[in-house]
Scaffold this motif. Sequence first.
Motif, PDB file in Angstrom:
ATOM      1  N   GLN A 233       1.113   3.961  -3.009  1.00  0.00           N
ATOM      2  CA  GLN A 233       0.805   5.363  -2.757  1.00  0.00           C
ATOM      3  C   GLN A 233       1.952   6.258  -3.240  1.00  0.00           C
ATOM      4  O   GLN A 233       1.718   7.288  -3.882  1.00  0.00           O
TER       5      GLN A 233
ATOM      6  N   GLU B  74       1.846   6.400  -7.045  1.00  0.00           N
ATOM      7  CA  GLU B  74       0.773   7.259  -7.529  1.00  0.00           C
ATOM      8  C   GLU B  74       1.123   8.737  -7.359  1.00  0.00           C
ATOM      9  O   GLU B  74       0.835   9.560  -8.236  1.00  0.00           O
ATOM     10  N   GLU B  75       1.756   9.078  -6.232  1.00  0.00           N
ATOM     11  CA  GLU B  75       2.163  10.468  -6.009  1.00  0.00           C
ATOM     12  C   GLU B  75       3.212  10.893  -7.032  1.00  0.00           C
ATOM     13  O   GLU B  75       3.145  12.001  -7.574  1.00  0.00           O
TER      14      GLU B  75
ATOM     15  N   LYS C 263       0.832  -1.204   0.000  1.00  0.00           N
ATOM     16  CA  LYS C 263       0.000   0.000   0.000  1.00  0.00           C
ATOM     17  C   LYS C 263       0.868   1.256   0.000  1.00  0.00           C
ATOM     18  O   LYS C 263       0.600   2.212  -0.730  1.00  0.00           O
ATOM     19  N   GLN C 264       1.926   1.244   0.818  1.00  0.00           N
ATOM     20  CA  GLN C 264       2.811   2.405   0.886  1.00  0.00           C
ATOM     21  C   GLN C 264       3.539   2.616  -0.434  1.00  0.00           C
ATOM     22  O   GLN C 264       3.650   3.745  -0.913  1.00  0.00           O
TER      23      GLN C 264
END
Length: 85
Positions: free
Chosen positions: A63, A66-67, A59-60
């Motif tokens: 994320q 995506e950033e 998940k990290q």
Amino acid sequence: MFGGISPIQLVIVLVIVILIFGTKKLRNMGKDIGGAVKGFKDGMKDPDEDQSEKSEEEKQLLQKKEEADADFTDSKQKDKSSGDS
């Protein structure tokens, strides 16, 4: 003791192996075999108990990706708009 092989014969074979391969090569082979055994044991663990740790790390990473993608897209759009002016 070992199917008709005496301890003295085992020592002689060990000395010959050390003379042929050398201690450094034998040590490296031992590390490689140990790493393979450790990897095999890790692979045999129950995947459900490690799933929560992996999913949190995934998940990290997702994320962060995506950033980074959003930042790249924003900078690309800014370059495009400044080139049109």
